[in-house]
Every structure is written in C-alpha cells, then in structure tokens.
Scaffold this active site. Sequence first.
Site, PDB file in Angstrom:
ATOM      1  N   PHE A  32     -12.337  20.373 -44.844  1.00  0.00           N
ATOM      2  CA  PHE A  32     -13.272  19.487 -44.319  1.00  0.00           C
ATOM      3  C   PHE A  32     -12.808  18.133 -44.521  1.00  0.00           C
ATOM      4  O   PHE A  32     -13.063  17.691 -46.022  1.00  0.00           O
ATOM      5  CB  PHE A  32     -14.595  19.782 -44.649  1.00  0.00           C
ATOM      6  N   ILE A  80     -14.117  20.862 -49.510  1.00  0.00           N
ATOM      7  CA  ILE A  80     -14.732  19.497 -48.936  1.00  0.00           C
ATOM      8  C   ILE A  80     -13.734  18.491 -49.714  1.00  0.00           C
ATOM      9  O   ILE A  80     -13.697  18.535 -50.878  1.00  0.00           O
ATOM     10  CB  ILE A  80     -16.061  19.254 -48.987  1.00  0.00           C
ATOM     11  N   CYS A  81     -13.226  17.537 -48.793  1.00  0.00           N
ATOM     12  CA  CYS A  81     -12.180  16.415 -49.613  1.00  0.00           C
ATOM     13  C   CYS A  81     -13.286  15.588 -50.428  1.00  0.00           C
ATOM     14  O   CYS A  81     -14.256  15.055 -49.858  1.00  0.00           O
ATOM     15  CB  CYS A  81     -11.642  15.670 -48.603  1.00  0.00           C
ATOM     16  N   VAL A  82     -12.979  15.530 -51.617  1.00  0.00           N
ATOM     17  CA  VAL A  82     -13.731  14.887 -52.684  1.00  0.00           C
ATOM     18  C   VAL A  82     -13.618  13.313 -52.393  1.00  0.00           C
ATOM     19  O   VAL A  82     -14.731  12.526 -52.342  1.00  0.00           O
ATOM     20  CB  VAL A  82     -13.290  14.981 -54.125  1.00  0.00           C
ATOM     21  N   ALA A 123     -15.857  12.950 -49.275  1.00  0.00           N
ATOM     22  CA  ALA A 123     -17.253  13.175 -49.818  1.00  0.00           C
ATOM     23  C   ALA A 123     -17.941  12.150 -50.394  1.00  0.00           C
ATOM     24  O   ALA A 123     -19.102  11.701 -50.152  1.00  0.00           O
ATOM     25  CB  ALA A 123     -17.313  14.446 -50.489  1.00  0.00           C
TER      26      ALA A 123
END
Lengths: 98, 98, 135, 135, 130, 130
Positions: free
Chosen positions: E39, E77-79, E82
């Site tokens: 994501f 989820i891409c940090v 995010a």
Amino acid sequence: MSILHLVNKSPYERDSLDTAVDYMLDGDTMLLIEDGVYAAMSGGKAASKISGMKVSVLGPDLAARGISEEKLVDGVTVVDYAGFVDLVESNDKVQSWL
Amino acid sequence: MSILHLVNKSPYERDSLDTAVDYMLDGDTMLLIEDGVYAAMSGGKAASKISGMKVSVLGPDLAARGISEEKLVDGVTVVDYAGFVDLVESNDKVQSWL
Amino acid sequence: MSNIKKFMYVNRRAPYGTIYAWESLEVVLIGAAFEQDVSLAFIDDGVYQLVKGQDTAGIGMKNFSPTYAALGDYEVTKIYVEKESLEERGLTLDDLQHLVWEDEDDDWAEKDSIRLVSCAELAQVFAEQEVMFNF
Amino acid sequence: MSNIKKFMYVNRRAPYGTIYAWESLEVVLIGAAFEQDVSLAFIDDGVYQLVKGQDTAGIGMKNFSPTYAALGDYEVTKIYVEKESLEERGLTLDDLQHLVWEDEDDDWAEKDSIRLVSCAELAQVFAEQEVMFNF
Amino acid sequence: MNLTIQVNEGPYQHQASDSAYFFTKAALEKGHEIFRVFFYHDGVNNGTRLTTPPQDDRNVVKRWSELAAEHDLDLVICVAAAQRRGIVDDGEAERNKKDATNIAPGFRISGLGQLVEGGIQSDRLVVFGD
Amino acid sequence: MNLTIQVNEGPYQHQASDSAYFFTKAALEKGHEIFRVFFYHDGVNNGTRLTTPPQDDRNVVKRWSELAAEHDLDLVICVAAAQRRGIVDDGEAERNKKDATNIAPGFRISGLGQLVEGGIQSDRLVVFGD
C-alpha cells in the site's frame, strides 16, 4: 516480451487511453477496467481508437456502468476477475497507465 | 452574473480546460492554478485554446513548475494568492472545474 | 533466473499538483540499493518533472527537482524522455535539467543520462523490460 | 438578500470509478431540506451517472443510481443534461433513466425532470446561478 | 504464478482498492501465490481500523483484514507514505510520540524496499491506482 | 466578503489542501471573513493529528490547526465522509465503538448541512479538489 496494458480511466476525461494505444505492440493486450471500460462502447468517439486492437474489458465494471455487451466495439472480449488474472499470467508483464 | 472559472489540471492530462473554455461567457475570467498553469505556456499545443480569453495564472504555481513569465501566452496576467482572492471577490461566483 | 531484473519506472504526472512524481522518485532512490538494471521513462506530463528552474518557495512545498541530478550517483543512468510529449508541450531538451553520470569503465567520463527517444523507440525499450513500476 | 439562493450542482465524473458522483448526490439530498432553488447539471463524464441498467453486484459497491429517480420527491426537478457530452459518448436520452416529478400546481401531473440543453444554453443557466457546487 | 499487488489510493474515493481486492481474491482462488500487497501513496489509508462505512456499503478495510487472515497475506503499508498521512502502529506511535494508533489487523508498516523486493521476487507486479 | 472554502482531497497526495490553505490565509490577510472551511471526500484526512511529515516538508494538518487557532476558524469535517475514511473524535468513537480517536486540534465533525449552510450564508463558495 508481451505487455498487458491496463487502462482504468475514461478516454473522455484523461489522456491515458491515447498513450496506452501508442505503446501497444503486436502481441500486446489491452484490458479496460473501472472507468476505462467506457472506451469500449460503440458509438462513442473514443471507440475508433481501439478498433482492430486486442482489447478485453472487465465484465463486472461494464455491468456496474449499465453497458450491455451488445453495445461493445466489435472484437472486444469480456472477462471476469479470473480472466483478468489469466491475462496477467499470459502476458510477460503489466503496465498500468495511471 | 460573472463567473471565475478555476482550472487546476493539466490540459494535456484532463478534459477540464476544454470544458471550462466552452463555458466562458463575456465578462467571465479564467484562473489557472496548480497543474492548470501549463495551459498558459506559449509553444504548447494547449496554448491556442485560451488565446484571446481573459485568463490569469497563479504566480507561485508557475514558479514551482519552472515556468518563467516570458514564456506565457500573450495577454495572460499573473496574480499571487492575494490576487486570487481579489478575482473571487470581483466575480459573482466561482466554478471549479474539478 | 538471474538476480538482476530490468526495472522500468514510468512517470506520466506533473510535479507538485500531485505527490506521485515525488513518491515515485523515493522508490527509485530506495530501489537503487537493490542493484537492479534500472531505467526511468518520462512520458506525457511526466516530462514536466525534469523542467529546470523550479522554485517552490511560493507554494510551501519541498523542491525535489535537484534529486534528479543526483540519480547518476545512484547509478541510475538510463533516463528516457519521450520526444512527442516534449514537442506537444512546446518544450525542448534545453528546457530540461542536464542530467549526467560518470562512467567508471571509461575513466569516469561524464556522460548524458537523458536519452531523447520517440514513442516507437520507447515502446521497444518497454518490450525488453521485466517489471514496470507505475505511480 | 432573499433567503432562497440559486444552487447549481455540477457533475462531471463517471460513477463508481471514483466516489465523487455518490457523495455529490448526498449533498443534494441533504441540501433539499434547506429549500433552496436547486439545479443539477450533468456534463462530460457526468452524463454516465444517469445511464440506466446499472448493476454493481459484480464490484461489490452500492448501486446508487435508483436515488436519481427519487430526486423528484425531494423537489429537485431541474436536471440539465448537456447534449454535446451525450453525443460525444454515443448516448441518447433513451440510454438514460427517465426522471420525473409531480407538479403540485398542475394537479400532480407527472413532468420530465431532465432538460436536454446545449453547452451554450447551459452556460446561460450557469450565468443565472448564485452558488456552484463542485465535487 | 507469484504476484505482488500495489495499491496507490485509499478506500472509497477511488475504485483502485476495490479492483485490487477482487483481483487478489481471484488470483488466490486460481491457486496463485500473493507474495505481498503493498500500500503506497494514499493507499496506506486502507490500513486504518477506525472506519465505519454505512451498513449498506462494503467495508474495504475489514475485507482486506479478513482476506489476509484467511490466506496469510502480507499486507505492507509504506512507512514514509504512512507518516505523511497518519497511519500509525505501536512502533510508529512510540517513535513519533503519537498518543494513538489506528492500524487495522493484518497490516504491517515497513519500508519502500518491500515494494522493490516484490518487483524482484514476484513473477508479476500489478499496480492499481488513480 | 464572507467565504466558505471546500476541500475535497487529503493532505500531500494532491495540492488541493495546500492551495486552499494559502487562499484562506490570503483572504484573512485582506480582511475577509471565513465563514467555514468544509472538508469533504478525502479532504477529511486533513484532520488527523497522527501525521508525521518529513522534517524538510510542510506540516499540512498542523498548519490548518494553527490557522484555526489564530483566526478562530470553523474547520468542519463531514461526518459521513469521515466515517468511511476513519477520522474519529470522542463522540464518533463512542457512537461507533472505536478504541481510538485521531482528530486534530481545531477540527470538528459535523453533517453535510454545514456545507449547504455555507453556500447559503457566504458570499462565495470556493472549492479545491482533484
């Protein structure tokens, strides 16, 4: 190596179908999903852009938008999500024209 | 009652500039912001669409995209955010062509 | 299968109006550590990403355009710019940043990274790729 | 200033690909309680919102197209559809839902809500509005 | 075949997450492997447990969580994306001094390298976006 | 003049929230009144306090909160849009049984009628979106 070209935007709103068509080579396939399916409706101005090309369209997205299959441009084939998966497998890679 | 037509998308990517132009009446003004400013660059294919119309362009968005003012289509005026506010005030309403 | 794949990052969006251009570049930078065979393509509004003289002070955003000049240091040296897209927008190569890389195998000679290609030529380059990244 | 304003909701997006069409309709429904002088315009891909026969079972989304038929009950009776947008897409009025309202002042006669207008005519209607809603 | 799926848009605003979900489900039903669902951009907003969609609408987040539980999917989820958009797990809450978390079951936050790895390890990368 | 501003997109993904912010700021500096800023669609994502943008980037959420504090702005998040996307205040958390909130200071959650009211009460409605 063949490409599956994914187009998910209306050809009347965006430039993505035009560019996808320009990048289609022999052996490539185009799959229209989401608002991209409007390109496959015969009678529309965009229909001529894909005529003669190897084009599939996602059935569930067609039905959602009230487009019956008899309204499709000749030669366009309808697939479901399983058919979408098969197209991804039968081509060497996928290019999403976002 | 005059309209300020806001266009924030590139004329090469979307259909919004075309439609905004179609809906401009005498006395209306168009303001190009965000990626909409590309329409005001002379030499581009979209430039002819706005020639002769009352068009302003948001300076900070031009600068961000590396477009110097001498590259603008003749007659286009540059405004800052304060000028944007003035345009909203001097027209009776605003239509954002999203 | 070799461990090196041909990666193509396809850029079709203008900068700043949306974040795609910048977050795409972040993938390229991270991806460089994986030592794949990387190419970037700039098509349609993507060519605007490389326009020189960007100054974002007035919109309060970070100007990420200098990062493109650093791509050579990350061994990203194949940057394809589509000719038709440039011409349609009234741009020439002179309007873009001059991107270079230093060729280790040629006594660190400075070489151009940008390859101006036609749509037909770039389609052939696409055909040779193994993974297309889209943002 | 009168307390009744001329509101124009401008719809330019296709349904389902994005949520704008549906969340726009939600504003119209809520707004009906405020008894303003409301009009809706369907331009460009917005005309697709009114296409009949929508069946969303296969994409797992709510089919909101029946809601347009209820607009008459909310006294939303002025629905402008741009002719040029329909024609460009190969559509005619027969492809759209037949939207009607009942005229209280005319013995509850059923009347058409949709007004097929040219771009030039709709531009004149826009000129008379006081507030434009965009989604 | 082995697939990595990339989702660039959040739930509800665009169909991207819906399309990605049905594609992923169909691939699993055909016996393919999902290496990872990544994501990115607003796609990270698919991973918040705080949504309450209308009862007559689909629950995009829950659907992903359930598919992950059923098939042991790796939902990443891409940090960086995010952090910009406010998707937080326990580790991120501690690191960035946030007083709450909102990550949904079955999702984890990690780096962009996870997407690149997906490109290397998978037979196909399929991207869904705007 | 008296203005209502509508924001249709979340922070960072699109410039809409940035443009709306600078426009609002400029209007205030010129002495105009802001009746309300209404966050709709993904625009509701501007109202989460859980973001941690990179240090060399602007903080979109914080900027709105600070502008609201300085000028007593009414920042309204649409409740229906917020429920779909997971923006939660204390009231919503209780109503929908959520175990956390994420709303940022200066924002409040309310109904779509607040946008319609903005259209009625303001001299101008200005919409920023994708």
